[in-house]
Design a protein around this motif. Structure first.
Motif, mmCIF file in Angstrom:
data_model
loop_
_atom_site.group_PDB
_atom_site.id
_atom_site.type_symbol
_atom_site.label_atom_id
_atom_site.label_comp_id
_atom_site.label_asym_id
_atom_site.label_seq_id
_atom_site.Cartn_x
_atom_site.Cartn_y
_atom_site.Cartn_z
ATOM 1 N N TYR A 132 0.836 -1.227 0.079
ATOM 2 C CA TYR A 132 -0.173 0.136 0.121
ATOM 3 C C TYR A 132 0.995 1.206 -0.044
ATOM 4 C CZ TYR A 132 1.049 0.686 4.967
ATOM 5 O OH TYR A 132 1.882 0.877 6.141
ATOM 6 N N LEU A 133 0.097 2.488 -0.238
ATOM 7 C CA LEU A 133 1.189 3.542 -0.199
ATOM 8 C C LEU A 133 0.133 4.522 0.474
ATOM 9 C CD1 LEU A 133 -0.288 5.930 -2.147
ATOM 10 C CD2 LEU A 133 1.409 5.200 -3.930
ATOM 11 N N VAL A 134 0.529 5.590 1.115
ATOM 12 C CA VAL A 134 -0.152 6.771 1.549
ATOM 13 C C VAL A 134 -0.208 7.906 0.909
ATOM 14 C CG1 VAL A 134 -0.280 8.091 3.703
ATOM 15 C CG2 VAL A 134 0.449 5.709 4.106
ATOM 16 N N ALA A 135 -1.724 8.282 0.422
ATOM 17 C CA ALA A 135 -1.824 9.431 -0.260
ATOM 18 C C ALA A 135 -2.630 10.373 0.607
ATOM 19 C CB ALA A 135 -2.699 9.114 -1.482
ATOM 20 N N ILE A 136 -1.797 11.744 1.049
ATOM 21 C CA ILE A 136 -2.396 12.752 1.757
ATOM 22 C C ILE A 136 -3.161 13.578 0.766
ATOM 23 C CG2 ILE A 136 -1.693 14.802 3.049
ATOM 24 C CD1 ILE A 136 1.289 13.486 3.457
ATOM 25 N N ASN A 137 -4.469 13.715 1.113
ATOM 26 C CA ASN A 137 -5.359 14.529 0.342
ATOM 27 C C ASN A 137 -5.264 15.933 0.694
ATOM 28 O OD1 ASN A 137 -7.380 15.530 -1.505
ATOM 29 N ND2 ASN A 137 -9.067 14.449 -0.097
ATOM 30 N N CYS A 138 -4.624 16.699 0.040
ATOM 31 C CA CYS A 138 -4.347 18.008 0.637
ATOM 32 C C CYS A 138 -5.689 19.046 0.350
ATOM 33 C CB CYS A 138 -3.386 18.887 -0.477
ATOM 34 S SG CYS A 138 -1.881 17.910 -0.157
ATOM 35 N N PHE A 139 -6.716 18.703 1.194
ATOM 36 C CA PHE A 139 -7.810 19.523 1.315
ATOM 37 C C PHE A 139 -7.783 20.941 1.157
ATOM 38 C CE2 PHE A 139 -9.590 15.750 2.732
ATOM 39 C CZ PHE A 139 -10.942 15.713 2.336
ATOM 40 N N ASP A 140 -8.364 21.624 0.102
ATOM 41 C CA ASP A 140 -8.260 23.059 -0.472
ATOM 42 C C ASP A 140 -6.612 23.588 -0.578
ATOM 43 O OD1 ASP A 140 -10.883 23.433 0.300
ATOM 44 O OD2 ASP A 140 -10.446 23.526 2.431
ATOM 45 N N GLY A 141 -5.927 22.433 -1.186
ATOM 46 C CA GLY A 141 -4.764 22.989 -1.800
ATOM 47 C C GLY A 141 -3.740 22.923 -0.484
ATOM 48 N N ASP A 166 -4.366 15.972 -4.694
ATOM 49 C CA ASP A 166 -5.767 16.549 -4.627
ATOM 50 C C ASP A 166 -6.686 15.653 -5.385
ATOM 51 O OD1 ASP A 166 -8.019 17.768 -5.144
ATOM 52 O OD2 ASP A 166 -7.101 19.505 -5.656
ATOM 53 N N ALA A 167 -7.369 15.066 -4.463
ATOM 54 C CA ALA A 167 -8.432 13.896 -4.815
ATOM 55 C C ALA A 167 -9.163 14.441 -5.838
ATOM 56 C CB ALA A 167 -9.252 13.608 -3.486
ATOM 57 N N ARG A 168 -9.550 15.538 -6.075
ATOM 58 C CA ARG A 168 -10.432 16.039 -7.119
ATOM 59 C C ARG A 168 -9.750 16.305 -8.514
ATOM 60 N NH1 ARG A 168 -11.368 21.678 -4.009
ATOM 61 N NH2 ARG A 168 -9.030 21.017 -3.842
ATOM 62 N N ASN A 169 -8.302 16.263 -8.557
ATOM 63 C CA ASN A 169 -7.448 16.578 -9.865
ATOM 64 C C ASN A 169 -7.157 15.081 -10.318
ATOM 65 O OD1 ASN A 169 -5.148 16.887 -11.093
ATOM 66 N ND2 ASN A 169 -5.622 18.768 -11.038
ATOM 67 N N ARG A 170 -7.529 15.091 -11.737
ATOM 68 C CA ARG A 170 -7.321 13.810 -12.340
ATOM 69 C C ARG A 170 -5.677 13.389 -12.669
ATOM 70 N NH1 ARG A 170 -7.096 10.805 -17.447
ATOM 71 N NH2 ARG A 170 -8.216 8.911 -17.038
ATOM 72 N N GLU A 171 -4.825 14.395 -12.829
ATOM 73 C CA GLU A 171 -3.423 14.208 -13.331
ATOM 74 C C GLU A 171 -2.915 14.073 -11.927
ATOM 75 O OE1 GLU A 171 -0.971 13.709 -15.846
ATOM 76 O OE2 GLU A 171 -2.815 14.311 -16.490
ATOM 77 N N SER A 172 -3.470 14.504 -10.877
ATOM 78 C CA SER A 172 -2.754 14.038 -9.369
ATOM 79 C C SER A 172 -3.050 12.866 -9.033
ATOM 80 C CB SER A 172 -3.478 15.232 -8.458
ATOM 81 O OG SER A 172 -3.024 14.997 -7.153
ATOM 82 N N THR A 173 -4.318 12.416 -9.235
ATOM 83 C CA THR A 173 -4.772 11.073 -8.742
ATOM 84 C C THR A 173 -4.309 9.939 -9.628
ATOM 85 O OG1 THR A 173 -6.876 11.485 -9.779
ATOM 86 C CG2 THR A 173 -6.706 11.796 -7.368
ATOM 87 N N LYS A 174 -4.115 10.291 -11.014
ATOM 88 C CA LYS A 174 -3.363 9.382 -11.636
ATOM 89 C C LYS A 174 -1.971 9.077 -11.252
ATOM 90 C CE LYS A 174 -2.674 8.193 -16.608
ATOM 91 N NZ LYS A 174 -2.874 8.647 -17.899
#
Ligand code: GTP
Ligand code: MG
Length: 196
Positions: A132-141, A166-174
């Protein structure tokens, strides 16, 4: 990873689990990165959940996942990932065993304002030895803590990747998913050469 033939070559498909605590952005990630309309199982949170569902850090949140999210993304022409988002609330965790069956790896999403909410997910994957990896979701950037501080606070092994997104951003989540696939491949090579 399972394989199926495709015109002009082989396509590898693999299952990835997106896990983490309540309201951390799992459904948002699956929705932003999926190239198909994601399957979601959202239920409206009613006043019956007051005192049970802690949504103080995500005040706009009106729904919660009650079974799973499902999405798909082609990482390149010969690698397709099938994404399975878990429910975050503890009362639905009995489904996690089924959801992780056959997965090659997992993303544990973290909101650094509620770090302890991801402990159970980390324990779950470590116990099953699923990479697994840990993904920090940077709420509000906002990145409130750097990845090294989060790694120290979680007391996880130095080889587990900790990334920000940023969970809302496709490039970031990809990019999160690409990091996970690279890590899984590294782990598999390491385990293959490790003495029994
Ligand atoms: N500002 C901001 N809001 C976000 C971000 N990611 C998710 N949200 C919001 O946070 C809330 C929670 O997101 P979800 O994706 O439903 O969280 P979840 O982890 O699937 O939640 P459960 O399935 O209920 O555990 C939603 O209202 C999202 O719109 C983000 O990066 N920034
Ligand atoms: Mg959800």
């Amino acid at each position: 990873m399972s394989q199926r033939p495709a015109a002009g070559g082989r396509v590898t498909s693999a299952k990835i689990v997106i896990a983490g605590g309540f309201g951390v952005g799992k459904t948002t990630l699956v929705g932003s990165v999926s190239e198909i309309t994601p399957l979601t199982t959202e239920a409206i949170m009613t006043s019956a959940g007051v005192g049970v569902d802690d949504n103080r850090q995500v005040p706009g949140k009106m729904t919660t996942t009650v079974a799973m999210d499902f999405g798909r993304i082609s990482i390149d022409r010969d690698l397709i990932l099938y994404l399975f988002g878990t429910p975050g609330q503890t009362r639905f965790w009995f489904m996690w065993d089924e959801l992780v069956r056959g997965a090659i790896g997992a993303v544990v999403m973290v909101d650094t304002r509620r770090l302890a909410d991801c402990f159970a997910a980390i324990d779950f994957f470590e116990h099953r030895r699923l990479p697994y990896l840990v993904a920090i979701n940077c709420f509000d950037g906002m990145q409130y803590h750097n990845p090294q501080d989060v790694r120290d606070a979680l007391a996880i092994s130095s080889d587990v990747p900790v990334v920000s997104c940023d969970a809302r951003n496709r490039e970031s989540t990809k990019n999160v998913l690409i990091s996970l696939v690279e890590y899984v491949l590294t782990m598999r090579r390491t385990r293959a050469v490790a003495p029994a």
